[in-house]
Structures are given as C-alpha cells and as structure tokens.
Design a protein around this motif. Sequence first.
Motif, PDB file in Angstrom:
ATOM      1  N   THR B 126      77.409 107.971  89.347  1.00  0.00           N
ATOM      2  CA  THR B 126      76.655 107.434  88.094  1.00  0.00           C
ATOM      3  C   THR B 126      75.879 106.339  88.363  1.00  0.00           C
ATOM      4  OG1 THR B 126      78.815 106.462  87.430  1.00  0.00           O
ATOM      5  CG2 THR B 126      78.518 108.688  86.391  1.00  0.00           C
ATOM      6  N   LEU B 130      71.920 106.034  87.228  1.00  0.00           N
ATOM      7  CA  LEU B 130      71.532 104.822  86.474  1.00  0.00           C
ATOM      8  C   LEU B 130      70.315 104.354  87.255  1.00  0.00           C
ATOM      9  CD1 LEU B 130      74.467 102.922  84.998  1.00  0.00           C
ATOM     10  CD2 LEU B 130      73.126 104.731  83.917  1.00  0.00           C
ATOM     11  N   LYS B 131      70.348 104.184  88.454  1.00  0.00           N
ATOM     12  CA  LYS B 131      69.367 103.732  89.117  1.00  0.00           C
ATOM     13  C   LYS B 131      68.109 104.590  88.895  1.00  0.00           C
ATOM     14  CE  LYS B 131      69.843  99.774  90.844  1.00  0.00           C
ATOM     15  NZ  LYS B 131      68.786  98.605  90.173  1.00  0.00           N
ATOM     16  N   GLU B 134      66.698 104.355  85.542  1.00  0.00           N
ATOM     17  CA  GLU B 134      66.096 102.649  85.385  1.00  0.00           C
ATOM     18  C   GLU B 134      64.465 103.018  85.860  1.00  0.00           C
ATOM     19  OE1 GLU B 134      67.944  99.573  87.251  1.00  0.00           O
ATOM     20  OE2 GLU B 134      66.111  98.543  87.125  1.00  0.00           O
ATOM     21  N   TYR B 136      62.846 105.599  86.191  1.00  0.00           N
ATOM     22  CA  TYR B 136      61.971 106.523  85.341  1.00  0.00           C
ATOM     23  C   TYR B 136      61.427 105.608  84.123  1.00  0.00           C
ATOM     24  CZ  TYR B 136      62.883 111.045  87.289  1.00  0.00           C
ATOM     25  OH  TYR B 136      63.063 112.102  88.257  1.00  0.00           O
ATOM     26  N   ASN B 142      59.843 108.121  80.079  1.00  0.00           N
ATOM     27  CA  ASN B 142      60.981 107.983  79.484  1.00  0.00           C
ATOM     28  C   ASN B 142      61.692 109.466  79.213  1.00  0.00           C
ATOM     29  OD1 ASN B 142      61.113 105.392  79.213  1.00  0.00           O
ATOM     30  ND2 ASN B 142      60.193 105.238  77.230  1.00  0.00           N
ATOM     31  N   ASP B 144      62.300 111.716  81.331  1.00  0.00           N
ATOM     32  CA  ASP B 144      62.895 111.981  82.503  1.00  0.00           C
ATOM     33  C   ASP B 144      63.965 111.191  82.628  1.00  0.00           C
ATOM     34  OD1 ASP B 144      61.410 114.087  84.023  1.00  0.00           O
ATOM     35  OD2 ASP B 144      59.935 112.469  84.234  1.00  0.00           O
ATOM     36  N   MET B 147      66.813 112.449  80.035  1.00  0.00           N
ATOM     37  CA  MET B 147      67.416 113.651  80.767  1.00  0.00           C
ATOM     38  C   MET B 147      68.654 113.234  81.796  1.00  0.00           C
ATOM     39  SD  MET B 147      66.906 116.448  79.555  1.00  0.00           S
ATOM     40  CE  MET B 147      67.040 117.909  80.758  1.00  0.00           C
ATOM     41  N   VAL B 148      68.091 112.199  82.447  1.00  0.00           N
ATOM     42  CA  VAL B 148      69.196 111.838  83.531  1.00  0.00           C
ATOM     43  C   VAL B 148      70.399 110.996  82.801  1.00  0.00           C
ATOM     44  CG1 VAL B 148      69.727 110.066  85.240  1.00  0.00           C
ATOM     45  CG2 VAL B 148      67.427 111.297  85.289  1.00  0.00           C
ATOM     46  N   SER B 150      71.306 111.839  79.802  1.00  0.00           N
ATOM     47  CA  SER B 150      71.878 112.999  79.004  1.00  0.00           C
ATOM     48  C   SER B 150      73.110 113.433  79.931  1.00  0.00           C
ATOM     49  CB  SER B 150      70.931 113.818  78.388  1.00  0.00           C
ATOM     50  OG  SER B 150      70.077 113.295  77.550  1.00  0.00           O
ATOM     51  N   GLU B 151      72.539 113.656  81.245  1.00  0.00           N
ATOM     52  CA  GLU B 151      73.447 114.161  82.094  1.00  0.00           C
ATOM     53  C   GLU B 151      74.881 113.673  82.237  1.00  0.00           C
ATOM     54  OE1 GLU B 151      71.498 115.275  86.043  1.00  0.00           O
ATOM     55  OE2 GLU B 151      73.672 115.464  86.785  1.00  0.00           O
ATOM     56  N   ILE B 152      74.681 112.290  82.287  1.00  0.00           N
ATOM     57  CA  ILE B 152      75.923 111.628  82.556  1.00  0.00           C
ATOM     58  C   ILE B 152      76.819 111.604  81.340  1.00  0.00           C
ATOM     59  CG2 ILE B 152      76.739 109.251  82.964  1.00  0.00           C
ATOM     60  CD1 ILE B 152      74.392 108.315  84.277  1.00  0.00           C
ATOM     61  N   SER B 154      76.855 114.012  79.161  1.00  0.00           N
ATOM     62  CA  SER B 154      77.453 115.229  78.764  1.00  0.00           C
ATOM     63  C   SER B 154      78.372 115.460  79.975  1.00  0.00           C
ATOM     64  CB  SER B 154      76.416 116.355  78.920  1.00  0.00           C
ATOM     65  OG  SER B 154      75.863 116.296  79.988  1.00  0.00           O
ATOM     66  N   VAL B 181      76.133 104.603  77.812  1.00  0.00           N
ATOM     67  CA  VAL B 181      75.183 105.523  78.051  1.00  0.00           C
ATOM     68  C   VAL B 181      74.302 106.271  76.787  1.00  0.00           C
ATOM     69  CG1 VAL B 181      75.361 107.769  78.707  1.00  0.00           C
ATOM     70  CG2 VAL B 181      74.766 106.207  80.294  1.00  0.00           C
TER      71      VAL B 181
END
Lengths: 308, 486
Positions: B126, B130-131, B134, B136, B142, B144, B147-148, B150-152, B154, B181
């Motif tokens: 994770t 996060l990197k 960040e 993106y 924003n 993208d 989405m990143v 949101s993946e974490i 979910s 998150v």
Amino acid sequence: MGLFIPPNSDKNKDTQGSQNPSSDSNKTIFYTRPSVGLKLWGPLVPASDYLPGIYGLTALQTLLGLTMFRHTRIIWRQTSLISRISKIFSTVTGSYLIFNSGLEISRLIIPYDPWYEEAKSIRNQAIARGEKPNFWFGPLDYKPMSFKEWSEKVDDWVEETESQLNQEESSSFITQNPQFHQVYKQIRQLNKERNLEVLKNLKTPGMNEFLGLNNSQFINPEFDRPNLTLPDDNNLETNLDFLEVWELNDPWESLGRDTDYVVRFIPKYRWFEKLEELQKRQIEDNQEILKKQIEETLDEREDHKESI
Amino acid sequence: MFRSCRQLRGSAPILRQLCTSRIQTGPSLRFSSHYARQHASNYGRRSWSKIILTTLGGIGLIGLSAWWVYWPHHTFPKSVAKILRKGLWAESDKGEKDYQTALKHYLEALEEADKFELDPLSDEYTGIQLKVGEMYERLNMNQDALMVYSEIASAYLDALTTPGKIPIPRRPHIIQKDLRVVVKIVELNKGNPYASKMLLMTHFLIAQEEVAKRSKTVSKLIKEEKEQILQEVSQQQSPYSNPIKEDSLKVGEDEKIVVIEKNRDAWEPFRDELFNARDLYVAISLATGDLQSAVRTKIATTEWMLNADCDPGEILMSQANLGSLMYLQAEEFEAKEYRAIKQKLEESKIASERFNKKSCLDLALKCYESVLAFSKQLPAQLRREENVEESIALSTYGLGVIKLHLGELDTAKNLLRESRLRAKGSGFNDLVVEAERELEKLGKEVEKLEKENTQKEYEQERIKKLLENKGEQPDIELDIQLNKHK
C-alpha cells in the motif's frame, strides 16, 4: 499536609469531610488507594492506574509470602517452642500473603477495572489543570469509589458482556458482503490496465501530451504536501539509505498529516435587509401613487370649482 | 543445612543422630550462622557464571530494543527496493523533482511487487500505491489518483469484513489507514457528496464496531447511534423531528464535576482519524442539506470525544460547532413556523414548531456557554492553545448571533465585539470578517429601531415582519470551514 483516613470508615469520612474545609483548608484528606489483596500495605497502596506499582507491590507481597514459607522449611526440624510458634506464624502469614496476592492478581486479570478508569481520568484531569500528580498515588485529594461500587460496576459489566456475546453476530451492520470483493477485484483490474497504459506512455518519448503532461515541472496547485528532501549524507546508494528515506517519508504518515482536518461552523444571523428595501420601495411607491391620486382629485375639484 | 543433613542421613545413623542432637541442643543462632556461611560459599562459587549470564542477557535485551527502535521495519524484496530507490531519487530535490520519472519507477515497482506476490494489504504494498497516488496528484491526474486510493480502500473494506482475513491485533492499524485513505478519497471526489457520505459512513461504522468490541461501556453508546442510522437508512426520508435528547448535552456542562468514564485505549490508535472522518461526514451532510444527520452525528461525536479522552481544545471546538448546528436548526424551525403560519395551519402545529425552535435556541446557548465556562477552568497554559482560543472566539461570536436573533442588541454588540477581538488574537481571520459583517447587520438594526422609535424587538416581531414582507424568506446561512490541520 496529608491526612490519612482508613478506607471503609464512613463515620470518620463524613465528620472529617464536613469539618475539614472550615477548620483547616490546607489539609487534604488522603484516602487509601483501593485494592482487594493489598490492603495490608495501608496507605502505601499505589493509585489504581499506576500498574507497575500495583504489580510490583503484588510481586513483593508474593515474595514475602514465599520467604515465610522458606523460613518454615528451613526450621522445619527444629522443635523448640519458639521455633514451633515461628513455624506456625510464618506458615499462616505466608499463606495469607500469597492468598491475598492471588486475589489481587485475579482482580487485575479482569479486563475491566472501574478503579483503573477512575484513577486514570482523575489523573488526566489533574494534568489538564496543570497540576503534577504524584506518580505513585495520583492526585492526593480524591476519594476512590468503595469496593461495593466497584463490584457493582464489575457485575454490570459481566452481565453486559454476557448479553453481548449472545447477540454478537446478529447485530452487525456491515457484514461480509460478496459485493465488496467484486468491487475490489474490478477496481484492481481497471487500475492494472490503466497503470500499464500510463507506464507505456511514460516510457515512450513524446507521448506526454497524450497524458496532458506538457510541462514536466507541472505541479498541482492544490496539492501542498512538501517535497521530498533527502538528508545531506544520503544519496540513496544502498538499500539501507533507501530504507532510511522511506521511513523518514513514510507514505502513510504523510497521508495522515494530509487528511487531518479542522472543521468549524460559523453561523449567521438570518437577515432580511434586501426584503426590507423592497418593502420600503413599495411603500414609497404606494405613497407616490396616493399623492398623485390626491393631487388628481384635488385638480379635479379645482377644475370643478372653476367650471362652476 | 538440609543438604548436609540429608547426606549424613544416608551414610550413618550415628552421625545422623549427632547431627539432629546438635541442632536440638545448640542455640538457634549457631544454626543460622552455619546456614549463612554455607549459603555464602555457594553464592561465591556460582557468582561468575551468573554475572556472565546476566551481562549477556542485558546486552541481548539492549541490542534487541535498539534493533527495534533503529532498524527499519519495512521489508521490501530487493529488486522492488532497487526500483523504489530510483523513484525516490527522481522525486527528491536532488533528482530535480521529476514526478513523471518518479511515477514511472513507482509503477514499475508495483509491477515488480505483483510478481513477488507481495500481500496487497501489507504496508509495503500500500505504501507503493500511495506513492503512485501522490505522483498522480502532483501531476494533476486526480482521477487516476482517486482510482488508486479507491483500490486501497476497497481492499481494506473487503478484508475487514471477511472474518479471519486480518489477524485481530492488526485490525486497528488497518482501520486507521483505511480511515485516512477514505478521507483522501472524499477530498478528491468533491463532485459527488452523496457517494462520499455513504463511503464515510460505511468505513467509520466498521471502525466503531471495532471500538465497541473492545470496550463494553462504549459499545452501548455506539449501538444507540447505529440503530438510529439504520432506521434512517431504511426509512430513507424520515420525518423531520427534534433529534436532541435532553440528556445529550449534559456532558459539556458539568464535565469537571462528574467523572465520566473514559476509555481512551478502546479508541486508539484510530481515535483522531475516526473523529476526523465523522466531522467530515457532518460537514458533507450539511452541504447536502441533511441537517438532521449532521446534528445527530455531531452530538454523538462530542459525547464520544469525552469518552475517548480527547484534548480539551478538540472537545471545546466540537461543542462550539454543535452550538452552531443547534442555531442553524433553530433557524430551520423558525422557517417552518413561518411557513405554518403562512399556510394557516392549526395552532398546535405552529406551536410545536415554535417549541422546537425555542428548545434548539436554548441548546445552542447552552453549548456556547458551556464552552466558555469550561475554558475558564482550564489552566492558563492550555487556554492559550490555538484551538481553545478559537473555540472561545467562536462561542462568543455564536452567543452574539443568538442575542442578535433574540433582539438583545446591546448584549449582542458586546459579544460580537469581544469575539472579533478574540478571533484577531488567535488568527482566526474568517471569524473576524464574519463578526464585522454581523456587527454591520446589528448597526443597521439599531438604526432602524431608532428611526421607528420602538423598543427592542423580540422573537414574535421577527416572524411578523417576515410575514408582512410576503415575499420569500431569506436563506439560512452557515459557513462551513474545512481547514487542514497545520
């Protein structure tokens, strides 16, 4: 000056409590800190939230008990009157001490301890007020709840826990939901594809415009996290260097700082200035109309007079 | 002594007799000195090995704790670490802040991590995500980033609701990260407040359930609120009612006298994150016009904050905010009263709205006053803390607005002036502006009164005026301020 009042002596407490403030306000009444198995130590018992103290004292008491037993064992074969009395005495005292330690330990094993909660909150309050409570006794001027109250609270807690255990599963709002897993899988799949796409574009020169990144130094103005700075002596050459930088800039810590909000609501007086202006204008308009009407009627009358 | 006796016992009965007789006849002093001598000699023999062992143990302990404190706890596979190193370099000041290159490396690192089948729930995995997020964000991508994150979120939601997926001792830490998150997602997803509301609610309910599991006393508090939420969710549109219980505000008034049970441990380590998420939920509810949820959530939050032993400044700010919400609710009831009168409804209905309004105003007053009263009891050093000063300024201001509403213009004037001063003192600039605006309103009100040559006007007058105007009512206003903590 501390004034020691033995626990569970209600008469004493009442008289002292009422007389004290008037007679000598400098004296604070000191109540023995509560315990089940450490009563022997009287006023030396630590505050219920000073766990090292309580465990330490319990351990000391157990040790004392064991020493007594050991003493009995050492002089086991002696038959003189003194040693017999000594044997009986140390056996009885030793068992008393160990029994009490056992009581205290079994009390401490219960996960919920009202005395602990009470002492802790009082200590914190004192600290918030700027006082420096004694580490062993906590604030000196509070009266801990009695054993009766304590046991009532623990009883309530046991009952509550019991009923809770019985209905634990049924009341959960967010339970396992296959949808959650599906959503996760979907997002993961989408992201994987997108990441590959972005990566491909980033590797191909001249594709930046496709991503809308015409300026390599472009910075999102709303994103105000400070930039990553490497320590002077760190050039990210070894794995250890990397771990140092990673720990210093732990992404989760940065995110924690970024998502800490202060929310404030400022109410406003509901005001009808605009409406009033409208109203005023209406009144003025009305008055003008009235004036005109009056003038007209007056004119008419004059006309009438003239005609006459 | 025993040992020597036992040895004798075996060898010869005569000696044994001798031994016992000696003990019997000899004074006890002699016995104990003998014992002491033997013990000392035993000790002398063993002492070296003991010292060595103790020293070794001590060194081991110190070493272990030093390792724990200083050694990095992250364990990345070597190849992943290598790529990450490039990413960090590109991103840093030494690498000329090249976020695109950094993004490239982080994406590669993520691929590499997938190859190694790194656990997507681990802090390492994770962390890379996060990197990526960040970068993106820094590159203004924003969507993208969203989405990143949101993946974490979910992944966490899925894992937290699947029994046994996360070991129990690790759950609180996952929840802490989950809440962070989720707040980030809400921040990026500004255009969709309803989705944000649901997201926040789902995730903070999980956190609350965790608290309830750990502390039985807190679980009662939490359960009550949850049932209300469930009711609301099932009814969709519940009738607007007065959500305030008489006892819900007791907390602020006599906090010092009554010792409220505090269970800080039960709320940690995600205490701040949880209240943060709930505050955001309140703000979004307000923004979407759901005053009822906002008030209910805020009341519960303030109550819980006391239980969770939050800083006085945080509790005071929460209480002051609650006062503002109560005032807002009072205005809402007044608008209803007005409408009821206009539609010529039964007198009882009008009276009930009036009663609701009155009780809300009283509660708002109580909230603000309790903030001021409690802050006076704080030690000077604490009173100077920023959020305490701001809470005092906001409460003084709020009282001024209420007095203005009630037509007590002199009191209102003094309070608003004081709040302006206090807001200036604590650097709460937005409040300075608002206070000035309110003072302006007040000035005009005074002017008008002088012109009309009437005495102070009271509640009923206000409604009458509104009715006389015949037009629409003025809007109910409230300034929602969301600032990042410095």
